[in-house]
Design a protein around this motif. Structure first.
Motif, short mmCIF file in Angstrom:
data_model
loop_
_atom_site.label_atom_id
_atom_site.label_comp_id
_atom_site.label_asym_id
_atom_site.label_seq_id
_atom_site.Cartn_x
_atom_site.Cartn_y
_atom_site.Cartn_z
N LEU A 111 0.77 -1.22 -0.02
CA LEU A 111 -0.11 0.05 0.11
C LEU A 111 0.83 1.12 0.02
O LEU A 111 1.92 1.30 0.81
CB LEU A 111 -1.18 -0.07 1.32
N ILE B 220 -9.53 4.01 4.20
CA ILE B 220 -9.30 2.79 4.30
C ILE B 220 -10.59 2.06 4.51
O ILE B 220 -11.05 2.29 5.89
CB ILE B 220 -8.23 2.12 5.06
N VAL C 95 -8.97 2.87 -0.29
CA VAL C 95 -8.33 1.74 -0.44
C VAL C 95 -9.17 0.56 0.17
O VAL C 95 -9.81 0.86 1.17
CB VAL C 95 -7.06 1.67 0.75
N VAL D 2 -9.81 -3.07 1.66
CA VAL D 2 -9.16 -4.26 2.29
C VAL D 2 -10.02 -5.04 2.77
O VAL D 2 -11.22 -5.04 3.32
CB VAL D 2 -8.29 -3.56 3.61
N VAL E 182 -4.97 -5.96 0.16
CA VAL E 182 -5.65 -4.67 -0.53
C VAL E 182 -6.23 -5.19 -1.66
O VAL E 182 -5.53 -5.76 -2.48
CB VAL E 182 -4.65 -3.81 -0.72
N GLN F 233 -7.27 -0.17 -4.86
CA GLN F 233 -6.92 1.26 -4.51
C GLN F 233 -7.00 2.11 -5.73
O GLN F 233 -6.80 1.81 -6.91
CB GLN F 233 -5.47 1.29 -4.01
#
Length: 242
Positions: A23, A33, A204, A206, A211, A214
């Motif tokens: 990341l 995130i 992002v 997750v 990940v 993004q």
């Protein structure tokens, strides 16, 4: 710039939580995130802040490897972390806490300016103790004020909307909008809330300890809300769930 390289982390006595996180958090942007509960979002934040140590991988800040540094050393490098559930300090006043964060004595007009940004009146709060007499919304706003007082290189907010009232949430959105307008470093927010996602420069996603995707918030948010993004977040609450 913050860069995470192949970070893994396993819970003590448990399974692997992060499975090779790669990341990059750019400067001058608000990065949010998001993703399903249990995906590893808060673990990432704690690893960056130094509250946990990765099993493998590296954490780089402006090209410097800070993986082995402790919390205090990272704070000196300019990393601030706002907990999902802020810590209370009996015997410590709001003024004490802000001055500790700011690195020295702060004049009343500066205290007022900082607290007003989070919707609090300095005269009513600077001499109050940071203890159980404060509501969840009050303690959350005070903690955010300590981050503002530090002028951090990298500010991390872990689910800042958790446990606060609607008025505080509206004020919180305004704080983040102001932060993104005058960014000199980077701001990372862990959040499920659509209104916070909507002001992100970078999103992002997750899930399952990795990940999944993004990119620019304006491109990823529509996919995320439709449940079409990689590792989409159908379990994330909508605005009406606050």
């Amino acid at each position: 710039m913050l860069k995470l390289e192949n970070l893994t982390w396993s819970a003590p006595g448990g399974g692997q939580v992060l499975r090779g996180i790669n990341l990059t958090v750019p400067d001058g942007k608000l990065t949010v995130i998001t993703g399903p509960n249990g995906g590893g979002k808060t673990t990432i934040a704690k690893l960056v802040a130094g509250l946990e140590s990765p099993s493998t991988g590296r954490i780089l800040l402006d090209g410097e490897d800070i993986t082995s540094l402790d919390v205090s050393s990272r704070a000196k490098k300019g990393i601030s972390y706002a907990f999902q559930q802020p810590v209370r300090f009996k015997g410590l006043t709001v003024q004490d806490l802000l001055e500790l964060a700011g690195g020295g004595s702060l004049p009343e007009d500066q205290l007022c300016s900082i607290l007003s940004r989070v919707g609090l009146c300095a005269r009513e709060y600077i001499h109050r103790e940071v203890d159980a007499t404060l509501s969840g919304g009050e303690i959350k706003r005070i903690e955010i004020a300590t981050v503002l007082a530090r002028h951090s290189r990298l500010s991390i907010f872990d689910e800042p909307e958790a446990g606060i009232d609607l008025w505080s949430f509206q004020n919180l959105i305004q704080v983040f909008q102001e932060l993104r307008q005058g960014l000199e470093g980077a701001v990372v927010v862990i959040s499920h809330q659509e209104r916070i996602l909507s002001i992100a420069d970078e999103l992002v996603i997750v899930a399952n300890g990795q990940v999944q995707e993004q990119g620019p918030g304006e491109k990823l948010l529509p996919k995320l809300l439709e449940g079409e993004g990689s590792g989409g977040c159908p379990a994330c609450p909508r605005e009406g769930d606050l």
